[in-house]
Design a protein around this motif. Structure first.
Motif, PDB file in Angstrom:
ATOM      1  N   GLY A  66       6.747  -4.725   5.610  1.00  0.00           N
ATOM      2  CA  GLY A  66       6.034  -5.939   5.267  1.00  0.00           C
ATOM      3  C   GLY A  66       4.533  -5.818   5.382  1.00  0.00           C
ATOM      4  N   SER A  67       4.049  -4.752   5.999  1.00  0.00           N
ATOM      5  CA  SER A  67       2.621  -4.551   6.200  1.00  0.00           C
ATOM      6  C   SER A  67       2.056  -3.602   5.142  1.00  0.00           C
ATOM      7  CB  SER A  67       2.364  -3.971   7.596  1.00  0.00           C
ATOM      8  OG  SER A  67       1.079  -3.412   7.691  1.00  0.00           O
ATOM      9  N   HIS A  68       1.040  -4.053   4.408  1.00  0.00           N
ATOM     10  CA  HIS A  68       0.364  -3.173   3.457  1.00  0.00           C
ATOM     11  C   HIS A  68      -0.255  -1.983   4.184  1.00  0.00           C
ATOM     12  CE1 HIS A  68       0.699  -6.825   1.013  1.00  0.00           C
ATOM     13  NE2 HIS A  68       0.453  -6.079  -0.051  1.00  0.00           N
ATOM     14  N   ALA A  69      -0.871  -2.237   5.335  1.00  0.00           N
ATOM     15  CA  ALA A  69      -1.551  -1.173   6.066  1.00  0.00           C
ATOM     16  C   ALA A  69      -0.578  -0.087   6.514  1.00  0.00           C
ATOM     17  CB  ALA A  69      -2.288  -1.763   7.272  1.00  0.00           C
ATOM     18  N   LEU A  70       0.587  -0.486   7.019  1.00  0.00           N
ATOM     19  CA  LEU A  70       1.562   0.502   7.478  1.00  0.00           C
ATOM     20  C   LEU A  70       2.228   1.207   6.299  1.00  0.00           C
ATOM     21  CD1 LEU A  70       3.119  -1.411  10.493  1.00  0.00           C
ATOM     22  CD2 LEU A  70       1.669   0.623  10.583  1.00  0.00           C
ATOM     23  N   ALA A  71       2.545   0.481   5.238  1.00  0.00           N
ATOM     24  CA  ALA A  71       3.163   1.102   4.067  1.00  0.00           C
ATOM     25  C   ALA A  71       2.250   2.182   3.485  1.00  0.00           C
ATOM     26  CB  ALA A  71       3.491   0.052   3.010  1.00  0.00           C
ATOM     27  N   ARG A  72       0.923   1.930   3.462  1.00  0.00           N
ATOM     28  CA  ARG A  72      -0.012   2.940   2.967  1.00  0.00           C
ATOM     29  C   ARG A  72       0.015   4.184   3.842  1.00  0.00           C
ATOM     30  NH1 ARG A  72      -3.470  -1.535   2.093  1.00  0.00           N
ATOM     31  NH2 ARG A  72      -4.548  -1.081   4.056  1.00  0.00           N
ATOM     32  N   ARG A  73       0.101   3.997   5.151  1.00  0.00           N
ATOM     33  CA  ARG A  73       0.130   5.132   6.062  1.00  0.00           C
ATOM     34  C   ARG A  73       1.421   5.943   5.882  1.00  0.00           C
ATOM     35  NH1 ARG A  73      -3.419   4.564  10.827  1.00  0.00           N
ATOM     36  NH2 ARG A  73      -4.500   2.567  10.738  1.00  0.00           N
ATOM     37  N   ALA A  74       2.510   5.250   5.591  1.00  0.00           N
ATOM     38  CA  ALA A  74       3.797   5.941   5.435  1.00  0.00           C
ATOM     39  C   ALA A  74       3.854   6.776   4.166  1.00  0.00           C
ATOM     40  CB  ALA A  74       4.941   4.935   5.454  1.00  0.00           C
ATOM     41  N   GLY A  75       3.071   6.411   3.161  1.00  0.00           N
ATOM     42  CA  GLY A  75       3.071   7.187   1.922  1.00  0.00           C
ATOM     43  C   GLY A  75       4.133   6.715   0.961  1.00  0.00           C
ATOM     44  N   ARG A  76       5.320   7.253   1.052  1.00  0.00           N
ATOM     45  CA  ARG A  76       6.385   6.918   0.101  1.00  0.00           C
ATOM     46  C   ARG A  76       7.070   5.606   0.490  1.00  0.00           C
ATOM     47  NH1 ARG A  76      10.425  11.934   0.804  1.00  0.00           N
ATOM     48  NH2 ARG A  76       8.510  13.115   1.127  1.00  0.00           N
ATOM     49  N   ALA A  77       6.313   4.526   0.422  1.00  0.00           N
ATOM     50  CA  ALA A  77       6.840   3.230   0.846  1.00  0.00           C
ATOM     51  C   ALA A  77       6.311   2.142  -0.067  1.00  0.00           C
ATOM     52  CB  ALA A  77       6.448   2.936   2.299  1.00  0.00           C
ATOM     53  N   VAL A  78       7.081   1.049  -0.151  1.00  0.00           N
ATOM     54  CA  VAL A  78       6.673  -0.126  -0.910  1.00  0.00           C
ATOM     55  C   VAL A  78       6.577  -1.302   0.056  1.00  0.00           C
ATOM     56  CG1 VAL A  78       7.715   0.683  -3.051  1.00  0.00           C
ATOM     57  CG2 VAL A  78       9.073  -0.716  -1.484  1.00  0.00           C
ATOM     58  N   VAL A  79       5.797  -2.299  -0.315  1.00  0.00           N
ATOM     59  CA  VAL A  79       5.653  -3.482   0.519  1.00  0.00           C
ATOM     60  C   VAL A  79       6.752  -4.475   0.164  1.00  0.00           C
ATOM     61  CG1 VAL A  79       4.158  -5.402   1.162  1.00  0.00           C
ATOM     62  CG2 VAL A  79       3.175  -3.134   0.743  1.00  0.00           C
ATOM     63  N   ASP A  80       7.532  -4.841   1.145  1.00  0.00           N
ATOM     64  CA  ASP A  80       8.622  -5.794   0.952  1.00  0.00           C
ATOM     65  C   ASP A  80       8.915  -6.412   2.306  1.00  0.00           C
ATOM     66  OD1 ASP A  80      10.648  -7.249  -0.176  1.00  0.00           O
ATOM     67  OD2 ASP A  80      11.672  -5.537  -1.067  1.00  0.00           O
ATOM     68  N   ARG A  81       9.347  -7.630   2.313  1.00  0.00           N
ATOM     69  CA  ARG A  81       9.577  -8.320   3.578  1.00  0.00           C
ATOM     70  C   ARG A  81      11.068  -8.562   3.800  1.00  0.00           C
ATOM     71  NH1 ARG A  81       5.037  -9.838   6.002  1.00  0.00           N
ATOM     72  NH2 ARG A  81       3.117 -10.002   4.781  1.00  0.00           N
ATOM     73  N   LEU A  82      11.459  -8.447   5.064  1.00  0.00           N
ATOM     74  CA  LEU A  82      12.820  -8.788   5.430  1.00  0.00           C
ATOM     75  C   LEU A  82      12.965 -10.307   5.434  1.00  0.00           C
ATOM     76  CD1 LEU A  82      13.434  -6.354   8.411  1.00  0.00           C
ATOM     77  CD2 LEU A  82      14.495  -6.263   6.159  1.00  0.00           C
ATOM     78  N   PRO A  83      14.170 -10.790   5.083  1.00  0.00           N
ATOM     79  CA  PRO A  83      15.362 -10.004   4.751  1.00  0.00           C
ATOM     80  C   PRO A  83      15.536  -9.761   3.263  1.00  0.00           C
ATOM     81  CG  PRO A  83      15.978 -12.287   5.001  1.00  0.00           C
ATOM     82  CD  PRO A  83      14.485 -12.231   5.207  1.00  0.00           C
ATOM     83  N   ASP A  84      14.532 -10.039   2.428  1.00  0.00           N
ATOM     84  CA  ASP A  84      14.747 -10.042   0.981  1.00  0.00           C
ATOM     85  C   ASP A  84      15.093  -8.678   0.410  1.00  0.00           C
ATOM     86  OD1 ASP A  84      14.112 -12.714   1.087  1.00  0.00           O
ATOM     87  OD2 ASP A  84      12.004 -12.389   0.606  1.00  0.00           O
ATOM     88  N   LEU A  85      14.278  -7.652   0.746  1.00  0.00           N
ATOM     89  CA  LEU A  85      14.423  -6.327   0.114  1.00  0.00           C
ATOM     90  C   LEU A  85      14.474  -6.474  -1.405  1.00  0.00           C
ATOM     91  CD1 LEU A  85      16.996  -4.553   2.482  1.00  0.00           C
ATOM     92  CD2 LEU A  85      14.498  -4.502   2.559  1.00  0.00           C
ATOM     93  N   ALA A  86      13.609  -7.354  -1.929  1.00  0.00           N
ATOM     94  CA  ALA A  86      13.638  -7.667  -3.360  1.00  0.00           C
ATOM     95  C   ALA A  86      13.278  -6.471  -4.226  1.00  0.00           C
ATOM     96  CB  ALA A  86      12.682  -8.831  -3.649  1.00  0.00           C
ATOM     97  N   ALA A  87      12.547  -5.504  -3.677  1.00  0.00           N
ATOM     98  CA  ALA A  87      12.131  -4.340  -4.462  1.00  0.00           C
ATOM     99  C   ALA A  87      13.241  -3.309  -4.623  1.00  0.00           C
ATOM    100  CB  ALA A  87      10.912  -3.678  -3.803  1.00  0.00           C
ATOM    101  N   ILE A  88      14.363  -3.501  -3.928  1.00  0.00           N
ATOM    102  CA  ILE A  88      15.449  -2.514  -3.935  1.00  0.00           C
ATOM    103  C   ILE A  88      16.639  -3.091  -4.695  1.00  0.00           C
ATOM    104  CG2 ILE A  88      16.872  -0.990  -2.522  1.00  0.00           C
ATOM    105  CD1 ILE A  88      13.836  -0.613  -2.162  1.00  0.00           C
ATOM    106  N   GLY A  89      17.142  -2.331  -5.651  1.00  0.00           N
ATOM    107  CA  GLY A  89      18.258  -2.790  -6.468  1.00  0.00           C
ATOM    108  C   GLY A  89      19.588  -2.741  -5.749  1.00  0.00           C
ATOM    109  N   ASP A  90      20.574  -3.417  -6.319  1.00  0.00           N
ATOM    110  CA  ASP A  90      21.915  -3.452  -5.734  1.00  0.00           C
ATOM    111  C   ASP A  90      22.549  -2.066  -5.751  1.00  0.00           C
ATOM    112  OD1 ASP A  90      21.353  -6.125  -5.730  1.00  0.00           O
ATOM    113  OD2 ASP A  90      22.986  -6.715  -7.083  1.00  0.00           O
ATOM    114  N   ALA A  91      23.153  -1.680  -4.623  1.00  0.00           N
ATOM    115  CA  ALA A  91      23.930  -0.441  -4.507  1.00  0.00           C
ATOM    116  C   ALA A  91      23.168   0.769  -5.029  1.00  0.00           C
ATOM    117  CB  ALA A  91      25.267  -0.589  -5.232  1.00  0.00           C
ATOM    118  N   THR A  92      21.878   0.846  -4.706  1.00  0.00           N
ATOM    119  CA  THR A  92      21.051   1.935  -5.233  1.00  0.00           C
ATOM    120  C   THR A  92      20.734   3.016  -4.207  1.00  0.00           C
ATOM    121  OG1 THR A  92      19.084   0.596  -4.776  1.00  0.00           O
ATOM    122  CG2 THR A  92      19.964   0.537  -7.027  1.00  0.00           C
ATOM    123  N   VAL A  93      21.167   2.845  -2.951  1.00  0.00           N
ATOM    124  CA  VAL A  93      20.920   3.870  -1.944  1.00  0.00           C
ATOM    125  C   VAL A  93      22.227   4.257  -1.261  1.00  0.00           C
ATOM    126  CG1 VAL A  93      18.517   3.178  -1.547  1.00  0.00           C
ATOM    127  CG2 VAL A  93      20.331   2.157  -0.157  1.00  0.00           C
TER     128      VAL A  93
END
Length: 230
Positions: A66-93
């Motif tokens: 949920g943090s832009h600052a932490l997601a940037r530090r992580a590199g391969r990450a997107v900004v999304d907030r719990l519990p939505d996970l709206a950026a992740i598709g159904d049954a995709t992982v």
């Protein structure tokens, strides 16, 4: 609600504690058991220490935070907030992992539901959290003055509640719920428990802080692995 962008620098310093690398990361890897070719999701990835350790095992990992600052530090990450996970598709992982996150979420039920949506049937979920015994309001170590033996006062363990703990220049809220609550909401969301691990203070922690020597029998970390039913 905690503003993790404001807390980002504090969190980066916090996970620099050797105990995180010694205790939390190995427990996460043990539960997750990542293999090359898997597509895995790190939920609440922070600055990405566990994400990178999992990727080093050959898995394809994406993080959300949920943090832009932490997601940037992580590199391969997107900004999304719990519990939505709206950026992740159904049954995709193939699996997901949630490390030291659930204790900062007021209600874990929607989180388990969202994870059940994004993880394919037959996939898995690994969670590492501060142990509910450790986070119970008014819980604390108690030393017997006659022989020095250390006991743990459970406090209000059976009640849902929270504590606000100092964190840098601010405070961080830890939500407590008994273990039965956590396991039940996971089962209700379609997760089948496969492993449950409880850990006390590790040897490195005791060397750095000898006052913990009498508390090694008191659980501090909880690790769990679930399989996705369906």
């Amino acid at each position: 609600m905690t503003d993790w962008d404001e807390m980002a620098d504090w969190w980066v310093e916090e996970v620099g504690d050797p105990a995180y690398a010694e205790e939390v990361v190995p427990l996460a890897l043990d539960l997750l058991d990542p293999t090359p070719g898997q597509r895995l999701l790190d939920v609440g990835c922070g600055e990405g220490q566990v994400l990178r350790a999992v990727a080093d095992r050959g898995a394809d990992v994406v993080g959300v935070d949920g943090s832009h600052a932490l997601a940037r530090r992580a590199g391969r990450a997107v900004v999304d907030r719990l519990p939505d996970l709206a950026a992740i598709g159904d049954a995709t992982v193939d699996g997901a992992f949630v490390i030291l996150v659930l204790e900062h979420v007021p209600d874990p039920a929607p989180v388990f539901g969202a994870l059940a949506r994004v993880v394919r049937p037959g996939g898995h979920l690994a969670v590492v959290a501060n142990h509910p015994v450790f986070t119970a309001p008014d819980g604390a170590p108690v030393t017997d003055p006659t022989d020095g033996e250390v006991f743990w006062r459970p406090g209000r363990y059976l009640d849902d509640g929270h504590t606000d703990e100092p964190a840098g220049e601010g405070t961080l809220r830890f939500h407590h719920r008994p273990m039965g609550h956590l396991l039940t909401v996971a089962a209700d969301a379609g997760w089948s428990l496969e492993r449950l691990i409880e850990r006390g203070a590790g040897p490195g922690q005791v060397r750095r802080d000898p006052t913990l020597a009498g508390q090694v029998h008191i659980p501090r970390l909880l690790g769990a692995r679930w399989g996705r039913i369906g």
